[in-house]
Design a protein around this motif. Sequence first.
Motif, short mmCIF file in Angstrom:
data_model
loop_
_atom_site.label_atom_id
_atom_site.label_comp_id
_atom_site.label_asym_id
_atom_site.label_seq_id
_atom_site.Cartn_x
_atom_site.Cartn_y
_atom_site.Cartn_z
N GLY A 191 0.82 -1.21 0.00
CA GLY A 191 0.00 0.00 0.00
C GLY A 191 0.85 1.26 0.00
O GLY A 191 0.50 2.26 -0.65
N GLN A 192 1.98 1.23 0.68
CA GLN A 192 2.88 2.38 0.69
C GLN A 192 3.60 2.52 -0.66
O GLN A 192 3.73 3.63 -1.20
N ALA A 193 4.06 1.39 -1.20
CA ALA A 193 4.75 1.43 -2.49
C ALA A 193 3.82 1.91 -3.60
O ALA A 193 4.25 2.61 -4.51
N ALA A 194 2.54 1.56 -3.49
CA ALA A 194 1.59 1.93 -4.54
C ALA A 194 1.51 3.43 -4.74
O ALA A 194 1.41 3.93 -5.87
N GLU A 195 1.57 4.19 -3.64
CA GLU A 195 1.50 5.64 -3.80
C GLU A 195 2.85 6.24 -4.21
O GLU A 195 2.90 7.37 -4.68
N ARG A 196 3.92 5.49 -4.05
CA ARG A 196 5.25 6.01 -4.37
C ARG A 196 5.69 5.76 -5.80
O ARG A 196 6.68 6.34 -6.24
N ILE A 197 4.97 4.90 -6.51
CA ILE A 197 5.38 4.63 -7.90
C ILE A 197 4.64 5.52 -8.89
O ILE A 197 4.84 5.40 -10.11
N GLY A 198 3.79 6.40 -8.39
CA GLY A 198 3.17 7.41 -9.24
C GLY A 198 2.36 6.84 -10.38
O GLY A 198 1.56 5.91 -10.21
N ASP A 199 2.59 7.38 -11.59
CA ASP A 199 1.76 6.98 -12.73
C ASP A 199 2.13 5.61 -13.30
O ASP A 199 1.55 5.18 -14.29
N LEU A 242 -5.39 6.45 1.63
CA LEU A 242 -5.31 5.21 0.85
C LEU A 242 -6.52 5.04 -0.07
O LEU A 242 -6.42 4.44 -1.14
N GLY A 243 -7.65 5.60 0.32
CA GLY A 243 -8.86 5.49 -0.48
C GLY A 243 -8.78 6.17 -1.83
O GLY A 243 -9.64 5.95 -2.69
N GLU A 244 -7.75 6.99 -2.03
CA GLU A 244 -7.59 7.66 -3.32
C GLU A 244 -6.98 6.75 -4.38
O GLU A 244 -7.02 7.05 -5.57
N THR A 260 -13.41 -1.87 5.58
CA THR A 260 -14.81 -1.53 5.30
C THR A 260 -14.96 -0.03 5.04
O THR A 260 -15.70 0.39 4.13
N GLU A 261 -14.24 0.77 5.80
CA GLU A 261 -14.28 2.23 5.59
C GLU A 261 -13.68 2.60 4.24
O GLU A 261 -14.23 3.44 3.50
N LEU A 262 -12.56 1.98 3.88
CA LEU A 262 -11.92 2.27 2.60
C LEU A 262 -12.80 1.85 1.42
O LEU A 262 -12.77 2.48 0.36
N LEU A 263 -13.57 0.80 1.61
CA LEU A 263 -14.44 0.31 0.53
C LEU A 263 -15.59 1.27 0.21
O LEU A 263 -16.29 1.10 -0.79
#
Length: 232
Positions: free
Chosen positions: A81-89, A173-175, A195-198
């Motif tokens: 989840g952390q790597a996902a936001e760091r790899i950008g496009d 993370l929901g973004e 559940t909140e993120l969903l």
Amino acid sequence: MTEFVLVAGAWLGSWAWDEVVQELRASGHGAHPLTLSGLADKQSRPAGQQTHVRDIVEEIERLDLRDVALVGHSYSGIPVGQAAERIGDRLARVVFVDSIVPADGESFASCWWEGREKFEAVLAGGDGFWTPLTPADCAGQGLDDAQIARIVGGATPHPAATLTEPAALSRPLGELPATYIKCLLDGDEPTDDVTELLKSERWQLVEMETGHWPMFSQPHELARILLDATGG
């Protein structure tokens, strides 16, 4: 073509994805199973939580992957989840397979079902590691004897620091475009944070009638879900 980067949970290495990788490649996609530092064939490497995040990001950059579907199982949902936001496009989608999801400033230990103190007591008996799985740990998860033997036989001690160091997120993370796969033999409902993120329009829930290790118990079905999640 989607490039799948697959990261297994605690104690496991890239080998855990063998059957899923075959299916993804047969469908014309890239599949890159990754062993995290301190595990399996990389046991000699010291590792903390952010080491695992860097393992993932650096592998994607080293291979210059684009249109990446980043897949994290169990513990590995936190570094994924952390790597996902760091790899950008480079990111097409992140898929959490019956996993913990990261929360800024929190660790795997802080969301342990019996509380952080009890989990840290478990780790204290492992000389800096979380002791590997036993056959009893795998009971009731839709696995046959051969599959259990494979998991237990391949499991290696998991570095404790990766479980106690906090995650670091720069945005909600929901973004992220995400699919969460809930394995129903491991609990009927996602955890409250999932559940909140969903509730985010960018997140999708998929359920599997199997246990916590679907790459072993239902690899063909899991591969199909991954392909469907990415339009493959």
